[in-house]
Design a protein around this motif. Structure first.
Motif, PDB file in Angstrom:
ATOM      1  N   MET A  29       0.843  -1.211   0.000  1.00 17.51           N
ATOM      2  CA  MET A  29       0.000   0.000   0.000  1.00 17.51           C
ATOM      3  C   MET A  29       0.876   1.259   0.000  1.00 17.51           C
ATOM      4  N   LEU A  30       1.897   1.251   0.886  1.00 15.82           N
ATOM      5  CA  LEU A  30       2.817   2.392   0.995  1.00 15.82           C
ATOM      6  C   LEU A  30       3.572   2.591  -0.318  1.00 15.82           C
ATOM      7  N   GLU A  31       3.987   1.472  -0.923  1.00 17.04           N
ATOM      8  CA  GLU A  31       4.709   1.526  -2.201  1.00 17.04           C
ATOM      9  C   GLU A  31       3.836   2.177  -3.270  1.00 17.04           C
ATOM     10  N   ARG A  32       2.534   1.760  -3.304  1.00 13.99           N
ATOM     11  CA  ARG A  32       1.616   2.301  -4.307  1.00 13.99           C
ATOM     12  C   ARG A  32       1.429   3.799  -4.113  1.00 13.99           C
ATOM     13  N   LEU A  33       1.318   4.217  -2.821  1.00 14.15           N
ATOM     14  CA  LEU A  33       1.127   5.637  -2.497  1.00 14.15           C
ATOM     15  C   LEU A  33       2.349   6.442  -2.916  1.00 14.15           C
ATOM     16  N   LYS A  34       3.532   5.872  -2.628  1.00 10.91           N
ATOM     17  CA  LYS A  34       4.775   6.556  -2.999  1.00 10.91           C
ATOM     18  C   LYS A  34       4.865   6.743  -4.509  1.00 10.91           C
ATOM     19  N   LYS A  35       4.459   5.682  -5.241  1.00 15.30           N
ATOM     20  CA  LYS A  35       4.519   5.747  -6.700  1.00 15.30           C
ATOM     21  C   LYS A  35       3.534   6.772  -7.230  1.00 15.30           C
ATOM     22  N   LEU A  36       2.340   6.824  -6.593  1.00 11.02           N
ATOM     23  CA  LEU A  36       1.311   7.766  -7.019  1.00 11.02           C
ATOM     24  C   LEU A  36       1.793   9.200  -6.812  1.00 11.02           C
ATOM     25  N   LEU A  37       2.361   9.463  -5.616  1.00  7.65           N
ATOM     26  CA  LEU A  37       2.853  10.804  -5.312  1.00  7.65           C
ATOM     27  C   LEU A  37       4.007  11.182  -6.234  1.00  7.65           C
ATOM     28  N   SER A  38       4.856  10.191  -6.492  1.00  3.49           N
ATOM     29  CA  SER A  38       5.987  10.425  -7.393  1.00  3.49           C
ATOM     30  C   SER A  38       5.472  10.773  -8.793  1.00  3.49           C
ATOM     31  N   GLY A  39       4.397  10.119  -9.186  1.00  3.37           N
ATOM     32  CA  GLY A  39       3.812  10.362 -10.497  1.00  3.37           C
ATOM     33  C   GLY A  39       3.201  11.740 -10.597  1.00  3.37           C
ATOM     34  N   LEU A  40       2.636  12.209  -9.458  1.00  2.00           N
ATOM     35  CA  LEU A  40       1.985  13.525  -9.466  1.00  2.00           C
ATOM     36  C   LEU A  40       2.997  14.656  -9.415  1.00  2.00           C
ATOM     37  N   PHE A  41       4.022  14.479  -8.582  1.00  7.07           N
ATOM     38  CA  PHE A  41       4.935  15.594  -8.338  1.00  7.07           C
ATOM     39  C   PHE A  41       6.344  15.385  -8.894  1.00  7.07           C
ATOM     40  N   GLY A  42       6.697  14.178  -9.170  1.00  2.07           N
ATOM     41  CA  GLY A  42       8.071  13.920  -9.619  1.00  2.07           C
ATOM     42  C   GLY A  42       8.161  13.903 -11.127  1.00  2.07           C
ATOM     43  N   ASN A  43       9.390  13.697 -11.616  1.00  2.00           N
ATOM     44  CA  ASN A  43       9.591  13.603 -13.048  1.00  2.00           C
ATOM     45  C   ASN A  43       9.438  12.152 -13.489  1.00  2.00           C
ATOM     46  N   LYS A  44       8.281  11.829 -14.077  1.00  2.00           N
ATOM     47  CA  LYS A  44       8.029  10.449 -14.470  1.00  2.00           C
ATOM     48  C   LYS A  44       8.214  10.264 -15.980  1.00  2.00           C
ATOM     49  N   ASP A  45       8.802  11.298 -16.646  1.00  2.00           N
ATOM     50  CA  ASP A  45       8.994  11.165 -18.088  1.00  2.00           C
ATOM     51  C   ASP A  45       9.920  10.009 -18.398  1.00  2.00           C
ATOM     52  N   GLN A  46      10.959   9.874 -17.582  1.00  2.00           N
ATOM     53  CA  GLN A  46      11.926   8.806 -17.798  1.00  2.00           C
ATOM     54  C   GLN A  46      11.560   7.607 -16.940  1.00  2.00           C
ATOM     55  N   ILE A  47      11.143   6.526 -17.597  1.00  2.00           N
ATOM     56  CA  ILE A  47      10.817   5.307 -16.858  1.00  2.00           C
ATOM     57  C   ILE A  47      12.117   4.572 -16.546  1.00  2.00           C
ATOM     58  N   LYS A  48      12.247   4.131 -15.302  1.00  2.00           N
ATOM     59  CA  LYS A  48      13.460   3.380 -14.943  1.00  2.00           C
ATOM     60  C   LYS A  48      13.181   1.896 -15.189  1.00  2.00           C
ATOM     61  N   LEU A  49      13.785   1.375 -16.249  1.00  2.00           N
ATOM     62  CA  LEU A  49      13.589  -0.038 -16.607  1.00  2.00           C
ATOM     63  C   LEU A  49      14.810  -0.840 -16.145  1.00  2.00           C
ATOM     64  N   GLY A  50      14.615  -1.697 -15.162  1.00  2.00           N
ATOM     65  CA  GLY A  50      15.712  -2.512 -14.626  1.00  2.00           C
ATOM     66  C   GLY A  50      15.795  -3.846 -15.336  1.00  2.00           C
ATOM     67  N   ILE A  51      17.018  -4.289 -15.600  1.00  2.00           N
ATOM     68  CA  ILE A  51      17.224  -5.617 -16.187  1.00  2.00           C
ATOM     69  C   ILE A  51      17.811  -6.499 -15.094  1.00  2.00           C
ATOM     70  N   TYR A  52      16.992  -7.423 -14.613  1.00  2.00           N
ATOM     71  CA  TYR A  52      17.368  -8.291 -13.494  1.00  2.00           C
ATOM     72  C   TYR A  52      17.504  -9.742 -13.938  1.00  2.00           C
ATOM     73  N   GLY A  53      18.120 -10.533 -13.069  1.00  2.00           N
ATOM     74  CA  GLY A  53      18.231 -11.972 -13.314  1.00  2.00           C
ATOM     75  C   GLY A  53      19.471 -12.515 -12.637  1.00  2.00           C
ATOM     76  N   PRO A  54      19.639 -13.824 -12.636  1.00  2.00           N
ATOM     77  CA  PRO A  54      20.865 -14.409 -12.074  1.00  2.00           C
ATOM     78  C   PRO A  54      22.079 -14.066 -12.951  1.00  2.00           C
ATOM     79  N   PRO A  55      23.301 -14.330 -12.481  1.00  2.00           N
ATOM     80  CA  PRO A  55      24.495 -14.080 -13.321  1.00  2.00           C
ATOM     81  C   PRO A  55      24.473 -14.946 -14.581  1.00  2.00           C
ATOM     82  N   ASN A  56      25.091 -14.420 -15.625  1.00  2.00           N
ATOM     83  CA  ASN A  56      25.283 -15.171 -16.874  1.00  2.00           C
ATOM     84  C   ASN A  56      24.006 -15.557 -17.635  1.00  2.00           C
ATOM     85  N   THR A  57      22.980 -14.726 -17.509  1.00  2.00           N
ATOM     86  CA  THR A  57      21.769 -15.008 -18.288  1.00  2.00           C
ATOM     87  C   THR A  57      21.727 -14.144 -19.563  1.00  2.00           C
ATOM     88  N   GLY A  58      22.695 -13.249 -19.695  1.00  2.00           N
ATOM     89  CA  GLY A  58      22.762 -12.406 -20.893  1.00  2.00           C
ATOM     90  C   GLY A  58      22.131 -11.034 -20.688  1.00  2.00           C
TER      91      GLY A  58
END
Lengths: 126, 205
Positions: B1-30
């Motif tokens: 719930m807190l995470e959703r609220l933080k994201k909502l507030l960030s969307g209203l007041f922060g710079n959301k033009d740049q989406i942060k896309l993370g590339i995750y996974g175990p080592p050596n997956t490419g």
């Protein structure tokens, strides 16, 4: 840190009951797990960890990683809560954590294979 | 719930033009090979060096303002290539790859710090590509933990079955293990099926 001597008789496996784990805060459980695995024991907890708790376990093991302690292997079953357990968890403030967790040093637990409903592991005896 | 609220507030007041896309996974997956493909395609520059030695990426690599286009849609994002998440880092593994013991110990220490850094970024990313090696068993605690964490935070996820060019690849096993998530299969190295990945990114991120 000096490397601890392995138990010459084999690998010690500790089973920890749900009752005993319920009494502990997560931070205390984490310390207990790390102490156990660094002593090269395999711990079997009658409790599942949430994804956030598992992440903290990985983070903690990485922070304590050194030349003598290369990290951990862990595996387990995460039983999904039914709606009664969810409500009960919300009311009591203690989420139900049915399931099982097996954790050990990667020096001792060489390989873990798992499926959604089956786990197998190989423990090194030397 | 807190995470959703933080994201909502960030969307209203922060710079959301740049989406942060993370590339995750175990080592050596490419992950780095994939990050390089995306970056090269949309900015003309690669991001980092890929290697068969595990934990080659030991700190988060960032590429800002990657404007990804697909099917007439466009999203602007910061691409984040994460160190591989692992439960163990043994310096002897680097030695086995021909690296000098002292250097292996230094790498090992850097790799553990990289894992912790990648975990901390789980709280900051807006969307994630979880990259799998299609030749490996997908049902591991690292994968289950990453996915469970992202799901709890309501972060959009696309599963990327990589290395489909290899003969022993079994991308369907990844889909079967985690059927509830968006899925695509690619070979980042051979640039196969990248258009499908780009389409899924603009549709779901």
């Amino acid at each position: 840190m000096a490397k601890k001597k392995k138990n010459k008789d084999g690998v010690k496996i500790e089973f920890l009951s749900k009752l005993r784990l319920q009494e502990k805060a997560f931070e205390d459980k984490l310390d207990m797990i790390m102490d156990g695995v660094k002593d090269e024991n395999i711990l079997v907890l009658e409790e599942a960890l949430t994804p956030q708790e598992k992440t903290q376990l990985i983070e903690k093991s990485m922070e304590e990683c050194d030349e003598d302690f290369p990290g951990i292997e862990f595996s387990g079953f995460d039983a999904r809560e039914n709606w009664i357990e969810k409500i009960l968890g919300t009311i009591t403030g203690k989420p139900q954590k049915n399931g099982l967790l097996i954790v050990g040093s990667s020096d001792v637990m060489e390989k873990v294979e798992e499926d959604k409903d089956a786990i197998s592991m190989i423990a090194k005896l030397e | 719930m807190l995470e959703r609220l933080k994201k909502l507030l960030s969307g209203l007041f922060g710079n959301k033009d740049q989406i942060k896309l993370g590339i995750y996974g175990p080592p050596n997956t490419g992950k780095t090979t994939l990050a390089n493909r995306i970056s090269e395609e949309f900015t003309g520059e690669e991001m980092g060096s890929a290697s068969e030695v595990p934990h080659e990426t030991r700190a988060v690599q960032k590429k800002e303002k990657v404007d990804l286009k697909s099917d007439g849609k466009e999203i602007s994002m910061n691409l984040l290539d994460m160190p591989g998440i692992s439960t163990k880092v043994d310096y002897k593994e680097f030695v086995d790859h021909g690296i000098d013991e002292d250097e292996a110990k230094v790498r090992s220490k850097e790799a553990t710090k990289g894992v912790v850094e990648a975990i901390k970024w789980l709280d900051k990313v807006d969307a994630v590509l979880v990259v799998f090696d299609s030749t490996d068993d997908p049902y591991t605690q690292v994968n289950v933990t990453i996915l469970g964490n992202l799901e709890a935070k309501d972060i959009p996820i696309i599963l990327v079955a990589n290395k489909t060019d290899l003969e022993e690849a079994d991308p369907e096993s990844i889909k079967d293990a985690f059927p509830q998530y968006n899925f695509t299969q690619i070979s980042a190295k051979e640039k196969e099926n990248m258009d499908d990945l780009y389409r899924k990114i603009v549709e779901n991120v």
